[in-house]
Each structure stands twice: as structure tokens, then as C-alpha cells.
Design a protein around this motif. Structure first.
Motif, PDB file in Angstrom:
ATOM      1  N   ALA A  70      40.220  44.903  31.366  1.00  0.00           N
ATOM      2  CA  ALA A  70      41.344  44.168  31.957  1.00  0.00           C
ATOM      3  C   ALA A  70      41.967  44.988  33.072  1.00  0.00           C
ATOM      4  O   ALA A  70      41.842  46.212  33.114  1.00  0.00           O
ATOM      5  CB  ALA A  70      42.399  43.854  30.900  1.00  0.00           C
ATOM      6  N   VAL A  71      42.643  44.289  33.955  1.00  0.00           N
ATOM      7  CA  VAL A  71      43.456  44.918  34.996  1.00  0.00           C
ATOM      8  C   VAL A  71      44.912  44.687  34.624  1.00  0.00           C
ATOM      9  O   VAL A  71      45.287  43.597  34.181  1.00  0.00           O
ATOM     10  CB  VAL A  71      43.147  44.324  36.382  1.00  0.00           C
ATOM     11  CG1 VAL A  71      44.152  44.782  37.422  1.00  0.00           C
ATOM     12  CG2 VAL A  71      41.735  44.697  36.813  1.00  0.00           C
ATOM     13  N   THR A  72      45.718  45.728  34.773  1.00  0.00           N
ATOM     14  CA  THR A  72      47.153  45.583  34.596  1.00  0.00           C
ATOM     15  C   THR A  72      47.840  45.891  35.916  1.00  0.00           C
ATOM     16  O   THR A  72      47.352  46.692  36.718  1.00  0.00           O
ATOM     17  CB  THR A  72      47.706  46.512  33.490  1.00  0.00           C
ATOM     18  OG1 THR A  72      47.396  47.870  33.804  1.00  0.00           O
ATOM     19  CG2 THR A  72      47.124  46.145  32.124  1.00  0.00           C
ATOM     20  N   ALA A  73      48.966  45.236  36.115  1.00  0.00           N
ATOM     21  CA  ALA A  73      49.773  45.462  37.316  1.00  0.00           C
ATOM     22  C   ALA A  73      51.226  45.270  36.902  1.00  0.00           C
ATOM     23  O   ALA A  73      51.699  44.139  36.787  1.00  0.00           O
ATOM     24  CB  ALA A  73      49.384  44.491  38.419  1.00  0.00           C
ATOM     25  N   PHE A  74      51.885  46.371  36.615  1.00  0.00           N
ATOM     26  CA  PHE A  74      53.258  46.317  36.139  1.00  0.00           C
ATOM     27  C   PHE A  74      54.195  46.699  37.272  1.00  0.00           C
ATOM     28  O   PHE A  74      54.247  47.845  37.687  1.00  0.00           O
ATOM     29  CB  PHE A  74      53.434  47.234  34.931  1.00  0.00           C
ATOM     30  CG  PHE A  74      52.507  46.878  33.794  1.00  0.00           C
ATOM     31  CD1 PHE A  74      52.517  45.606  33.243  1.00  0.00           C
ATOM     32  CD2 PHE A  74      51.618  47.805  33.288  1.00  0.00           C
ATOM     33  CE1 PHE A  74      51.655  45.263  32.200  1.00  0.00           C
ATOM     34  CE2 PHE A  74      50.761  47.479  32.238  1.00  0.00           C
ATOM     35  CZ  PHE A  74      50.779  46.202  31.703  1.00  0.00           C
ATOM     36  N   GLU A  75      54.897  45.699  37.772  1.00  0.00           N
ATOM     37  CA  GLU A  75      55.809  45.851  38.906  1.00  0.00           C
ATOM     38  C   GLU A  75      55.084  46.417  40.133  1.00  0.00           C
ATOM     39  O   GLU A  75      55.508  47.423  40.713  1.00  0.00           O
ATOM     40  CB  GLU A  75      57.026  46.710  38.554  1.00  0.00           C
ATOM     41  CG  GLU A  75      58.065  45.967  37.754  1.00  0.00           C
ATOM     42  CD  GLU A  75      57.787  46.021  36.265  1.00  0.00           C
ATOM     43  OE1 GLU A  75      57.969  47.087  35.682  1.00  0.00           O
ATOM     44  OE2 GLU A  75      57.402  44.991  35.691  1.00  0.00           O
ATOM     45  N   ILE A  76      54.014  45.749  40.514  1.00  0.00           N
ATOM     46  CA  ILE A  76      53.224  46.140  41.682  1.00  0.00           C
ATOM     47  C   ILE A  76      53.225  45.038  42.744  1.00  0.00           C
ATOM     48  O   ILE A  76      53.442  45.297  43.919  1.00  0.00           O
ATOM     49  CB  ILE A  76      51.759  46.443  41.274  1.00  0.00           C
ATOM     50  CG1 ILE A  76      51.694  47.672  40.379  1.00  0.00           C
ATOM     51  CG2 ILE A  76      50.864  46.599  42.499  1.00  0.00           C
ATOM     52  CD1 ILE A  76      52.143  48.956  41.030  1.00  0.00           C
ATOM     53  N   PHE A  77      53.003  43.801  42.340  1.00  0.00           N
ATOM     54  CA  PHE A  77      52.774  42.735  43.316  1.00  0.00           C
ATOM     55  C   PHE A  77      53.982  42.427  44.187  1.00  0.00           C
ATOM     56  O   PHE A  77      53.830  41.946  45.306  1.00  0.00           O
ATOM     57  CB  PHE A  77      52.255  41.473  42.632  1.00  0.00           C
ATOM     58  CG  PHE A  77      50.881  41.638  42.073  1.00  0.00           C
ATOM     59  CD1 PHE A  77      49.860  42.136  42.851  1.00  0.00           C
ATOM     60  CD2 PHE A  77      50.605  41.313  40.759  1.00  0.00           C
ATOM     61  CE1 PHE A  77      48.574  42.313  42.347  1.00  0.00           C
ATOM     62  CE2 PHE A  77      49.330  41.486  40.244  1.00  0.00           C
ATOM     63  CZ  PHE A  77      48.319  41.981  41.030  1.00  0.00           C
ATOM     64  N   GLU A  78      55.174  42.753  43.727  1.00  0.00           N
ATOM     65  CA  GLU A  78      56.361  42.510  44.557  1.00  0.00           C
ATOM     66  C   GLU A  78      56.417  43.449  45.763  1.00  0.00           C
ATOM     67  O   GLU A  78      57.128  43.189  46.729  1.00  0.00           O
ATOM     68  CB  GLU A  78      57.650  42.633  43.735  1.00  0.00           C
ATOM     69  CG  GLU A  78      57.951  44.018  43.227  1.00  0.00           C
ATOM     70  CD  GLU A  78      57.283  44.366  41.903  1.00  0.00           C
ATOM     71  OE1 GLU A  78      57.679  45.386  41.323  1.00  0.00           O
ATOM     72  OE2 GLU A  78      56.374  43.631  41.454  1.00  0.00           O
ATOM     73  N   HIS A  79      55.647  44.537  45.722  1.00  0.00           N
ATOM     74  CA  HIS A  79      55.617  45.500  46.825  1.00  0.00           C
ATOM     75  C   HIS A  79      54.583  45.146  47.894  1.00  0.00           C
ATOM     76  O   HIS A  79      54.588  45.741  48.972  1.00  0.00           O
ATOM     77  CB  HIS A  79      55.315  46.911  46.294  1.00  0.00           C
ATOM     78  CG  HIS A  79      56.339  47.416  45.345  1.00  0.00           C
ATOM     79  ND1 HIS A  79      57.520  47.980  45.758  1.00  0.00           N
ATOM     80  CD2 HIS A  79      56.370  47.427  43.994  1.00  0.00           C
ATOM     81  CE1 HIS A  79      58.235  48.329  44.698  1.00  0.00           C
ATOM     82  NE2 HIS A  79      57.553  48.005  43.617  1.00  0.00           N
ATOM     83  N   LEU A  80      53.690  44.219  47.587  1.00  0.00           N
ATOM     84  CA  LEU A  80      52.616  43.873  48.519  1.00  0.00           C
ATOM     85  C   LEU A  80      53.021  42.717  49.428  1.00  0.00           C
ATOM     86  O   LEU A  80      53.719  41.798  49.005  1.00  0.00           O
ATOM     87  CB  LEU A  80      51.352  43.488  47.758  1.00  0.00           C
ATOM     88  CG  LEU A  80      50.760  44.547  46.836  1.00  0.00           C
ATOM     89  CD1 LEU A  80      49.517  44.006  46.140  1.00  0.00           C
ATOM     90  CD2 LEU A  80      50.440  45.817  47.602  1.00  0.00           C
ATOM     91  N   LEU A  81      52.532  42.764  50.652  1.00  0.00           N
ATOM     92  CA  LEU A  81      52.760  41.653  51.570  1.00  0.00           C
ATOM     93  C   LEU A  81      51.895  40.459  51.187  1.00  0.00           C
ATOM     94  O   LEU A  81      52.307  39.320  51.312  1.00  0.00           O
ATOM     95  CB  LEU A  81      52.442  42.069  53.004  1.00  0.00           C
ATOM     96  CG  LEU A  81      53.280  43.211  53.569  1.00  0.00           C
ATOM     97  CD1 LEU A  81      52.810  43.565  54.973  1.00  0.00           C
ATOM     98  CD2 LEU A  81      54.743  42.864  53.567  1.00  0.00           C
ATOM     99  N   ALA A  82      50.664  40.736  50.706  1.00  0.00           N
ATOM    100  CA  ALA A  82      49.708  39.669  50.411  1.00  0.00           C
ATOM    101  C   ALA A  82      49.023  39.902  49.063  1.00  0.00           C
ATOM    102  O   ALA A  82      47.842  40.230  49.013  1.00  0.00           O
ATOM    103  CB  ALA A  82      48.682  39.581  51.532  1.00  0.00           C
TER     104      ALA A  82
END
Length: 174
Positions: free
Chosen positions: A69-81
Motif C-alpha cells: 500500500a501507499v500512504t500519504a498523511f498530510e501530503i496532498f494539500e502541499h502539491l499543486l497537482a
């Protein structure tokens, strides 16, 4: 060692992770190694982290890992896309958390760290739509608050307004 960490958030996140991906399992945790990476390892997971690459410019970096699995904890809000990274993930499962948009507060923006800023703060339906558009089927989701021990209107609102949104999704079969 963990006394200054966001205890409530980490407890909820770990419980949600364990609910959908019991240890032992191998995880690619998007973002650099952090205290929660260590908590996952202490809980029986094998954890790889990305190395600080700009995931907006190099979304394909996630293809270098073969994980459960991939986890992303409070990461996507920092990305433009974030759509680009989400589409590149080949793992069959993803477990993520994002901060929800608060109607009574502006998006987070550090004055000292140019990387520690939120480009997105999602409403739950927006984040669901992003995941679905990227080819994921949402299986489960949870929200929780993030109260702070201060006096004022905003701290009171934080006791009752969900701040974090956790989602477990599986890759949509083509």
C-alpha cells in the motif's frame, strides 16, 4: 520522545491504517521520513519513504516501489497537482489523510518554510472526487477534530469541526 507530537491525530491515523492494512505489510509513505514513519515501523510495518523529491515534477517516482500500500498523511494539500501522483501509483491500496478546509480559518501558510504551506485544503467531496478521477474506489473514510487548548472562538470551533479526513481506497479495476 513523542511528547510534542500530535497524539490524537497519530492515534486516529494508526488505528485507521491498522483497520485496513494489518501489519506486517510493506508501505511506501509519501514524503520524507518523519515521526509517524517510526510509529508505523514500531507497529510492525516495513516503511519506505520518498526522499524529498518534488512529487509535482516527478510523480513517476512512486513507480519505483513494489509495496502492499501507499500512504500519504498530510501530503496532498502541499502539491499543486496531486492528481498526477495519484494516477502514477501502482499499488492496489492507498490510505491517506488530508486536512479539511475550515470555513473560519485561512489555509495554512508558514512564513518561514516555503515547503510547509497548503496549496489545497479540501472539502471531503472534493477529495473524494480527486481520488475517483485518479482511478481509485473509496472503501472507507473517517473524520476527526483537532482541538487545541487555547481560549477563543476558533479553539471552540475546532472542538466541534472536523479537521482531518482519512480515506482508504483501492485501485479501480480497468
Amino acid at each position: 520522545m513523542y511528547s510534542k507530537l500530535p497524539k490524537k491525530r497519530y492515534e486516529h491515523t494508526l488505528k485507521f491504517l491498522q483497520k485496513h492494512l494489518p501489519a506486517p505489510a510493506t508501505i511506501l509513505d509519501l514524503g520524507v521520513r518523519n515521526p509517524f514513519s517510526e510509529i508505523m515501523e514500531e507497529s510492525g510495518y516495513k516503511v519506505y519513504n520518498t526522499n524529498g523529491e518534488d512529487l509535482d515534477l516527478l510523480p513517476e517516482i512512486v513507480k519505483e516501489y513494489r509495496v502492499d500500500a501507499v500512504t500519504a498523511f498530510e501530503i496532498f494539500e502541499h502539491l499543486l497537482a496531486p492528481l498526477n501522483v495519484l494516477r502514477e501509483i501502482e499499488s492496489p491500496k492507498i490510505i491517506t489523510t488530508v486536512p479539511l478546509k475550515l470555513w473560519f480559518a485561512n489555509a495554512y501558510r508558514s512564513q518561514t518554510d516555503m515547503w510547509d504551506r497548503h496549496y489545497h485544503e479540501f472539502e471531503d467531496w472534493q477529495y473524494d472526487w480527486l481520488l475517483e478521477k485518479a482511478g481509485w474506489t473509496i472503501i472507507d473514510k473517517e473524520k476527526w477534530t483537532s482541538p487545541i487548548n487555547q481560549i477563543g472562538i476558533r479553539p471552540i470551533l475546532r472542538k466541534y469541526t472536523s479537521r482531518y479526513y482519512a480515506v482508504y481506497a483501492e485501485k479501480t479495476k480497468k
